[in-house]
Design an enzyme around this catalytic site. Structure first.
Site, PDB file in Angstrom:
ATOM      1  N   HIS A 154       5.656  -4.947   5.744  1.00 15.22           N
ATOM      2  CA  HIS A 154       6.880  -5.566   5.215  1.00 15.22           C
ATOM      3  C   HIS A 154       7.304  -6.756   6.071  1.00 15.22           C
ATOM      4  O   HIS A 154       7.678  -7.819   5.548  1.00 15.22           O
ATOM      5  CB  HIS A 154       8.012  -4.538   5.188  1.00 15.22           C
ATOM      6  N   HIS A 197       3.290   0.699   7.870  1.00 17.39           N
ATOM      7  CA  HIS A 197       4.000   0.396   6.620  1.00 17.39           C
ATOM      8  C   HIS A 197       5.040  -0.708   6.853  1.00 17.39           C
ATOM      9  O   HIS A 197       5.093  -1.706   6.111  1.00 17.39           O
ATOM     10  CB  HIS A 197       4.666   1.670   6.109  1.00 17.39           C
ATOM     11  N   GLU A 198       5.851  -0.557   7.873  1.00 19.34           N
ATOM     12  CA  GLU A 198       6.909  -1.529   8.150  1.00 19.34           C
ATOM     13  C   GLU A 198       6.351  -2.833   8.709  1.00 19.34           C
ATOM     14  O   GLU A 198       6.928  -3.903   8.495  1.00 19.34           O
ATOM     15  CB  GLU A 198       7.933  -0.931   9.113  1.00 19.34           C
TER      16      GLU A 198
END
Length: 509
Positions: A151, A147-148
């Site tokens: 980003h 997920h990160e």
């Protein structure tokens, strides 16, 4: 209820960490050295929360952001579209989940209300077995890191600096984060911001699909070493359970059938148990001459639930069977016989009526000749109890008497049968279980982070979306922010209601 030992260990561990941290910070001799040690390693401690941040992965993120810019542009635009759709979808899913939870809370029998909920609150040691904790935490950490990563790469593509990447533990739940330079983030366009904010849930969705595909292809990937379709392999037997014992199941046994229901895999095992628990008790064909009337072991008596028994309560080898006895030409009466169960049912065919026990050559005779050919006898058990023969060759049948779901919980099974003796039984189980947790948790992170809620990705996704779409319709920035505030308030209330009621359902029942 929450297990007290687990709660004591978690609370005691965090109290010890926080106490040590406080004492070191108050110490005049160790304070400076301790704080500089924390700062040099990127560590931060607070009650029930510890996090670690580093810049060692910044070069990796920058390298990933430079790979095939055109493809990445299409990739993150796809993520933008997915993020916008997932915001609406997550609200619908949470509303449906809340409706199901309220229906279960008000129903007399929650198990009969609706179907399986798509989202559930997970508490280790309560509705998550301790044996599964390693899978849970590894899958949760992997989902957070991916997920990160989304980003970070999206931010670098939009010329936003990444200050660092980190991992944290909150109470017992691990996670990850990226620290973005907010000044760069605030000066780019809302569409660019939306690509960055949607990248996290987009990568969670992709990870979920990839794990699902790997799970589907696992039988083909393991085909050279493991086969499927030959039965359900026992990988674990719960000690002291109904399946344990000298004539029970053992690790390495291959279950191929439950009564007349063939088992070629775990799905068949589950389906057969479900069918047997809802269907009437199976009968067995035995020679009529082997029957002994109930008075030989004591008169049949009625149990509290209305069913009949004819064996002594302390008998471990005998079981009460019922059958229809011909009293005349047209009259039949139900009789009961206490018989040695293994001797009577081993190798016999299943039946429902006496006619099923007449072979093809004597079919014309039926049962008019009394019990010359065979009698269909049925175990006389309590209403929810079933007698089940478990076939696991080359061993003799395992005989189970009890509630069928108890047998399902007594053993762990896998579809994968090793082709060679040196292969480990647990490798396919590990891969299969881990993939299932990745699918579940990565999908859950995508849904939860898409919710327009304060402090989640959904907050920034919604704000950027409103700035990108309403700037010509609602020209006043304060009005746009007010619209966003009320939408975030509604989304936060919806998520909070689901979490609060989900916790109550898990811990109070």
């Amino acid at each position: 209820m929450i297990p007290v030992p687990l709660l004591v260990c978690v609370m005691g561990g965090w109290c010890a960490v926080y106490l040590a941290d406080t004492l070191l910070k108050l110490s005049s001799t160790h304070r400076i050295r301790y704080e500089s040690w924390l700062a040099s390693r990127g560590l931060m401690l607070s009650p029930f929360h510890v996090r670690w941040q580093t810049t060692m992965f910044n070069r990796l993120f920058a390298y990933c952001a430079r790979i095939n810019p055109r493809a990445q542009y299409l990739w993150f635009n796809s993520g933008l579209a997915f993020g916008v759709v997932s915001m609406a979808g997550s609200v619908v899913l949470l509303a449906k989940t809340l409706q199901q939870t309220l229906a279960q809370m008000t129903a007399d029998d929650p198990r009969r209300v609706g179907g399986q909920q798509a989202l559930q609150v997970v508490i280790p040691g309560v509705n998550l077995p301790t044996s599964q904790l390693a899978y849970f935490f590894m899958a949760l950490l992997l989902s957070g890191v991916i997920h990160e990563l989304g980003h970070a790469v999206a931010a670098l593509r939009e010329q936003v600096r990444v200050n660092g990447f980190g991992i944290f533990v909150f109470v017992v739940y691990p996670g990850a984060f990226v620290d973005l330079f907010t000044t760069h983030l605030s000066i780019i366009s809302p569409t660019q911001q939306l690509r960055i904010f949607c990248a996290g849930v987009w990568h969670n969705f992709v990870l979920c699909v990839a794990a699902l595909a790997f799970l589907f292809l696992l039988p083909f990937l393991l085909l050279p070493a493991y086969s499927t379709g030959g039965g359900a392999l026992v990988t674990e037997v719960v000690q002291g359970s109904a399946a344990d014992g000298p004539r029970g199941l053992s690790v390495g046994d291959i279950v191929t059938g439950l009564e007349d229901c063939p088992v070629s895999g775990v799905e068949d095992w589950t389906g057969c148990l479900s069918r047997l628990s809802h269907a009437p008790q199976t009968g067995y064909c035995v020679p009529g001459a082997s029957l002994q009337p109930s008075w030989a072991h004591g008169r049949a008596f009625k149990r509290l639930d209305g069913t009949m028994d004819c064996c002594s309560n302390n008998s471990l080898t005998d079981l009460c069977f019922s059958y229809m006895k011909l009293q005349g030409k047209n009259s039949r009466e139900r009789e009961y016989a206490c018989m040695p169960v293994r001797k009577m049912v081993s190798g016999t065919q299943v039946c429902r009526v006496d006619g099923d026990c007449v072979d093809g050559h004597a079919a014309h005779a039926r049962v008019d000749a009394g019990h010359a050919h065979g009698v269909c006898v049925t175990p006389s058990l309590e209403n929810q109890t079933r007698f089940i023969r478990v076939t696991h060759p080359p061993n003799t049948h395992m005989l189970f008497v009890g509630y069928p779901p108890h047998l399902q919980y007594a053993v762990s099974l896998t579809n994968f049968l090793p082709r060679f003796g040196f292969l480990h039984l647990d490798l396919p189980v590990f891969l299969e279980t881990f993939c299932k947790y990745v699918v579940s948790l990565s999908g859950a992170l995508a849904v939860v982070n898409s919710v327009p809620c304060f402090a989640l990705d959904g907050q920034w996704m919604l704000n950027a979306l409103l700035e990108a779409t309403l700037v010509t319709v609602v020209t006043d920035r304060q009005k746009r922010e007010l619209i966003g505030f009320f939408l975030l308030l509604a989304g936060s209330a919806l998520l909070a209601a689901n979490v609060a009621l989900g916790l109550w359902m898990v811990t109070a029942r």
